[in-house]
Scaffold this active site. Structure first.
Site, PDB file in Angstrom:
ATOM      1  N   CYS A  43      34.855  21.929  -3.603  1.00  0.00           N
ATOM      2  CA  CYS A  43      36.018  21.985  -4.989  1.00  0.00           C
ATOM      3  C   CYS A  43      35.703  20.971  -5.250  1.00  0.00           C
ATOM      4  O   CYS A  43      35.887  20.809  -6.354  1.00  0.00           O
ATOM      5  CB  CYS A  43      37.417  21.300  -3.801  1.00  0.00           C
ATOM      6  N   CYS A  48      36.129  23.827  -7.837  1.00  0.00           N
ATOM      7  CA  CYS A  48      38.056  23.694  -8.109  1.00  0.00           C
ATOM      8  C   CYS A  48      38.372  22.351  -9.714  1.00  0.00           C
ATOM      9  O   CYS A  48      38.916  23.249 -10.927  1.00  0.00           O
ATOM     10  CB  CYS A  48      39.136  23.055  -7.077  1.00  0.00           C
ATOM     11  N   LYS A  51      35.277  23.383 -11.986  1.00  0.00           N
ATOM     12  CA  LYS A  51      35.787  25.039 -13.037  1.00  0.00           C
ATOM     13  C   LYS A  51      37.353  24.173 -13.813  1.00  0.00           C
ATOM     14  O   LYS A  51      37.260  24.871 -14.687  1.00  0.00           O
ATOM     15  CB  LYS A  51      36.258  25.796 -12.157  1.00  0.00           C
ATOM     16  N   TYR A 180      37.985  36.047  -7.791  1.00  0.00           N
ATOM     17  CA  TYR A 180      38.678  34.640  -8.228  1.00  0.00           C
ATOM     18  C   TYR A 180      37.422  33.933  -9.327  1.00  0.00           C
ATOM     19  O   TYR A 180      37.025  34.005 -10.540  1.00  0.00           O
ATOM     20  CB  TYR A 180      39.002  33.769  -7.017  1.00  0.00           C
ATOM     21  N   ILE A 181      36.147  33.359  -8.412  1.00  0.00           N
ATOM     22  CA  ILE A 181      34.919  33.196  -9.443  1.00  0.00           C
ATOM     23  C   ILE A 181      34.624  34.202 -10.996  1.00  0.00           C
ATOM     24  O   ILE A 181      34.502  33.348 -11.332  1.00  0.00           O
ATOM     25  CB  ILE A 181      33.814  32.677  -8.236  1.00  0.00           C
ATOM     26  N   GLU A 184      36.988  33.624 -13.310  1.00  0.00           N
ATOM     27  CA  GLU A 184      36.790  32.191 -13.984  1.00  0.00           C
ATOM     28  C   GLU A 184      35.853  32.068 -15.151  1.00  0.00           C
ATOM     29  O   GLU A 184      35.867  31.390 -15.863  1.00  0.00           O
ATOM     30  CB  GLU A 184      37.423  31.482 -12.912  1.00  0.00           C
ATOM     31  N   HIS A 438      65.931  26.304 -21.088  1.00  0.00           N
ATOM     32  CA  HIS A 438      65.842  27.656 -21.548  1.00  0.00           C
ATOM     33  C   HIS A 438      64.713  26.133 -23.411  1.00  0.00           C
ATOM     34  O   HIS A 438      65.448  24.922 -23.864  1.00  0.00           O
ATOM     35  CB  HIS A 438      66.643  27.895 -23.280  1.00  0.00           C
ATOM     36  N   GLU A 443      61.942  30.581 -17.489  1.00  0.00           N
ATOM     37  CA  GLU A 443      63.589  31.262 -17.573  1.00  0.00           C
ATOM     38  C   GLU A 443      63.542  32.013 -17.481  1.00  0.00           C
ATOM     39  O   GLU A 443      64.311  32.610 -16.216  1.00  0.00           O
ATOM     40  CB  GLU A 443      64.221  30.384 -18.715  1.00  0.00           C
TER      41      GLU A 443
END
Ligand code: NDP
Length: 452
Positions: A43, A48, A51, A180-181, A184, A438, A443
């Protein structure tokens, strides 16, 4: 007090191992931790954290472009890869030092070398040749990228491990995989100006995610000019003068400076001495554990990616914490794997908590779907084609929100907060009763009124 050298020996200095070692030490256990590479684990060192730093870097191109619509006149921005990598390396070294300092500060003995099991209570430290004993052992050795498939010329490819330290930014890159990798890194290189081709064997990336998110991302990647080639595999890679030629299964050839494989990760269990200690593993080498993270050997535990269950940092941290509290504290506990939020830091970003629609349909008799796709406010003046997608899945019988999904800027930040609501069992009526903030994108989650 036992006759062992340590009460608790943790193999691996990543997120799960360090958390377990620190917590056990604070409970008064005599703790040791061994790490063969760098403290912080995947990580912090090559996952992570670096990255996300690269993702930030890659998104400035959009910011410079969008700024024009808001009255800014900017000189042409130049990007220097070596500056980014040097800054990233400095930050990673800082975090690595903190990890090690925190361990030592908690009173753990740190061995900066590889550790292997000799038997269920004995560990050999391979550089020093020293042998130590421990009452309880935790294996938290993580995972490593796999280069999957049977293409020829795999010696010419890199994985995410090398991608963080390339000497030069590739002008052209092929990224292989659809998880994922892959998405990304394809987003990172594309954003930084590399001509990027993402090749995936299936029809659309991120198998397992909600189909609307997958469709939304495929459209968005195409709109951003990223070349996504689906339903193709790589047959071979040749390299000449530093240039790679990738041949696909339909004979298409693509030239690139780098080819990055992101075809999954496997548990780091090779040569760990698991057999000698009697620890059972599964077919990918993953350590098999029960709900208390206990392996087939009563005093040996395992957490994180090495168990190949939920390969996410916060999960490994929780698992390590639970093991330490359970073994050395006063209140044993188990990790709750429900409602784990997760994000893919592609551009645009995706984040999700709870069930995707296909899983919700299997689990519940009847579900209601609420979704909305809209242009972010920033895109109006920026003139970009960006879209935000939000989706709620509700169990019709109980009105409980069982899935919450988003694609768009800051999706990870929004979904982390939504995860609290889902964990508390929020219903659609709870969402509806919540006042909107807002103007914001989030929202929209509390103003969805029309069922699909
Ligand atoms: P994933 O499992 O997410 O994706 C692997 C990809 O490789 C899939 O698209 C898969 O295709 C493809 N693939 C697998 N085998 C082959 C093959 N033989 N030929 C061609 N393609 C193949 O793995 P990653 O490496 O992307 O990431 C590993 C894990 O790390 C993730 O699952 C996640 O848990 C974690 N992670 C989390 C991040 C985050 O939280 N943001 C970021 C990065 C990683 P198919 O889908 O068809 O099987």
């Amino acid at each position: 007090m036992t006759n062992y050298d340590f009460d608790f020996f943790v193999i691996g200095g990543g997120s799960g191992g360090v958390r377990a070692a620190r917590i056990a030490a604070t409970h008064g256990a005599r703790v040791a931790n061994a790490e063969e590479y760098r403290y912080g684990g995947t990580c912090v060192i090559r996952g992570c954290v670096p990255k996300k730093l690269l993702v930030y870097a890659s998104r400035f191109a959009d910011d410079f472009e969008d700024a024009k619509g808001f009255g800014w006149q900017l000189p042409r921005a130049e990007f220097h890869w070596s500056d980014l990598i040097a800054a990233k390396d400095k930050e990673i070294a800082r975090l690595e030092a903190i990890y090690q300092r925190n361990l030592e500060g908690a009173g753990a003995t740190v061995f900066a070398e590889r550790a292997e099991l000799v038997d269920a209570h004995t560990i050999r430290l391979t550089s020093s040749g020293r042998t130590v004993t421990a009452d309880k052992i935790l294996i938290a050795t993580g995972g490593t990228p796999t280069v999957a498939g049977d293409a020829v010329g795999l010696e010419h490819v890199i994985t995410s491990n090398e991608a963080f330290d390339l000497k030069d930014k590739p002008k052209q890159i092929v990224v292989y995989g659809g998880g994922y990798i892959a998405v990304e890194f394809a987003g990172i290189f594309h954003g930084l100006g590399a001509q990027t081709t993402l090749i995936y064997r299936g029809p659309k990336v991120l198998r397992g995610f909600d189909e609307d998110l997958r469709d939304g991302l495929m459209d968005a990647l195409e709109a951003r000019g990223l070349n996504v080639v689906t339903e193709r595999t790589i047959k071979g890679i040749t390299c000449s003068g530093g240039r790679r030629t990738v041949e696909l299964d339909d004979g298409t050839k693509i030239e690139a400076d780098q080819v990055m494989y992101a075809t999954g990760r496997r548990p780091n269990t090779n040569g760990l001495g698991l057999e000698a200690a009697g620890v059972k593993t599964g077919k990918s080498g993953e350590i098999i554990v029960n709900d208390d993270q206990q392996t087939s050997v009563e005093n040996i535990y395992a957490v994180g990616d090495v168990t190949d269950r939920v390969a996410l940092t916060p999960v490994a941290i929780r698992e390590g914490h639970a093991v330490a509290d359970t073994l050395f504290g006063t209140s044993p506990w188990r990790v709750n794997y429900d409602q784990i939020p997760t994000a893919v830091f592609s551009t645009p970003e995706l984040a999700t908590v709870g069930l995707p629609e296909h899983e919700a349909r299997n689990r519940y008799d009847s579900i209601d779907i609420y979704k909305s796709q809209f242009k972010p406010m920033r895109a109006t003046l920026a003139g970009s084609d960006d879209k935000i997608l939000i989706k709620l899945i509700v169990d019709a019988a109980t009105d409980r929100v069982v899935g919450c999904h988003m694609m768009g800027p800051d999706a990870a930040e929004v979904i982390q907060m939504a995860a609290i609501a889902l964990n508390m069992g929020a219903t659609k009526a709870d969402f509806d009763r919540t006042m909107a903030l807002h103007p914001s994108a989030a929202e929209e989650f509390v103003t969805l009124r029309t069922k699909q």
